[in-house]
Write a protein that holds these residues in place. Structure first.
Motif, PDB file in Angstrom:
ATOM      1  N   UNK A   2       0.838  -1.199   0.000  1.00 49.01           N
ATOM      2  CA  UNK A   2       0.000   0.000   0.000  1.00 49.01           C
ATOM      3  C   UNK A   2       0.869   1.244   0.000  1.00 49.01           C
ATOM      4  N   UNK A   3       0.467   2.238  -0.760  1.00 47.74           N
ATOM      5  CA  UNK A   3       1.216   3.478  -0.817  1.00 47.74           C
ATOM      6  C   UNK A   3       1.008   4.267   0.458  1.00 47.74           C
ATOM      7  N   UNK A  49     -13.203   1.660   3.349  1.00 45.67           N
ATOM      8  CA  UNK A  49     -14.269   1.291   2.432  1.00 45.67           C
ATOM      9  C   UNK A  49     -14.016   1.815   1.021  1.00 45.67           C
ATOM     10  N   UNK A  50     -12.927   2.531   0.849  1.00 45.50           N
ATOM     11  CA  UNK A  50     -12.599   3.069  -0.459  1.00 45.50           C
ATOM     12  C   UNK A  50     -12.281   1.936  -1.431  1.00 45.50           C
ATOM     13  N   UNK A  51     -12.767   2.046  -2.641  1.00 39.60           N
ATOM     14  CA  UNK A  51     -12.454   1.060  -3.667  1.00 39.60           C
ATOM     15  C   UNK A  51     -11.020   1.280  -4.123  1.00 39.60           C
ATOM     16  N   UNK A  52     -10.176   0.281  -3.920  1.00 41.04           N
ATOM     17  CA  UNK A  52      -8.753   0.392  -4.231  1.00 41.04           C
ATOM     18  C   UNK A  52      -8.442  -0.367  -5.514  1.00 41.04           C
ATOM     19  N   UNK A  91      -2.857   0.318  -4.799  1.00 38.19           N
ATOM     20  CA  UNK A  91      -1.863  -0.467  -4.088  1.00 38.19           C
ATOM     21  C   UNK A  91      -1.040  -1.248  -5.099  1.00 38.19           C
ATOM     22  N   UNK A  92       0.216  -1.500  -4.737  1.00 44.44           N
ATOM     23  CA  UNK A  92       1.147  -2.195  -5.620  1.00 44.44           C
ATOM     24  C   UNK A  92       1.430  -3.614  -5.119  1.00 44.44           C
ATOM     25  N   UNK A  93       1.608  -4.501  -6.050  1.00 45.52           N
ATOM     26  CA  UNK A  93       2.212  -5.805  -5.775  1.00 45.52           C
ATOM     27  C   UNK A  93       3.279  -6.012  -6.841  1.00 45.52           C
ATOM     28  N   UNK A  94       4.479  -6.405  -6.434  1.00 47.44           N
ATOM     29  CA  UNK A  94       5.600  -6.558  -7.356  1.00 47.44           C
ATOM     30  C   UNK A  94       6.029  -8.019  -7.405  1.00 47.44           C
TER      31      UNK A  94
END
Length: 205
Positions: A2-3, A49-52, A91-94
């Protein structure tokens, strides 16, 4: 990953929320006839609850291939996205040392909305790694079919590598947005292109 904003930022931090009890208002309250106030459900963490949007960044840099500036690209992308107004929505996944089965697993398990490939490409397909870390071709037709199977959750594919326009065109038959490079591209230009892409994304474009 997550940023997160730096500690010096005044933007809200998703990790914690501070309440000031001396000036606390309960916005979701109503009066009843007997006890004065009846408290309705109050969520102190509305950001949860924010759509990520999930961004999967996959990279392959096989043995004996020209080294890409992957770390630099990831640093500049994250910095650029954090500085936009919608940074909390991503959000990132590497996944590195990418093999074909790795991409299949990440697409199915993580269910990303945006897939960003960093590495090398040819007119026949993307260059990924085998079990020994050596270069192997991932042809664009099975690659496109893989994205077809994941089209319910993947809506953008960004192939930031040489000669990826043909792959992007094939993938674009199944995915809403597919971005590729027509010819060769140098690392610095590829990084700048990535940064511009994420700045626009974070601005809601």
């Amino acid at each position: 990953i997550p940023l997160k904003k730096s500690q010096s930022s005044t933007a809200p931090n998703r990790d914690f929320t501070i309440f000031d009890s001396t000036n606390l208002e309960l916005p979701n309250t109503k009066t009843n006839g007997n006890m004065g106030f009846e408290e309705e459900e109050f969520d102190p963490f509305p950001l949860e609850k924010m759509i990520v949007k999930k961004i999967l960044v996959v990279a392959a840099n096989p043995i004996h291939s020209d080294k890409t500036r992957f770390d630099e690209e990831m640093r500049d992308i994250e910095r650029a996205l954090i500085e936009t107004k919608n940074w909390q929505k991503f959000e990132f996944r590497i996944a590195t040392a990418l093999r074909q089965r790795d991409l299949q697993r990440e697409l199915v398990v993580y269910k990303p909305n945006i897939v960003h490939f960093v590495g090398h490409g040819t007119k026949e397909g993307l260059i990924v790694e085998d079990a020994n870390g050596l270069a192997v071709l991932f042809p664009f037709e099975p690659l496109a079919e893989l994205f077809n199977l994941c089209s319910k959750h993947v809506n953008c594919v960004f192939l930031n590598c040489c000669y990826s326009a043909l792959q992007a065109k094939e993938i674009g038959k199944h995915i809403t947005y597919a971005i590729g490079i027509n010819n060769t591209i140098k690392d610095k230009a590829a990084i700048e292109f990535s940064v511009g892409f994420y700045v626009a994304l974070g601005a809601g474009k």
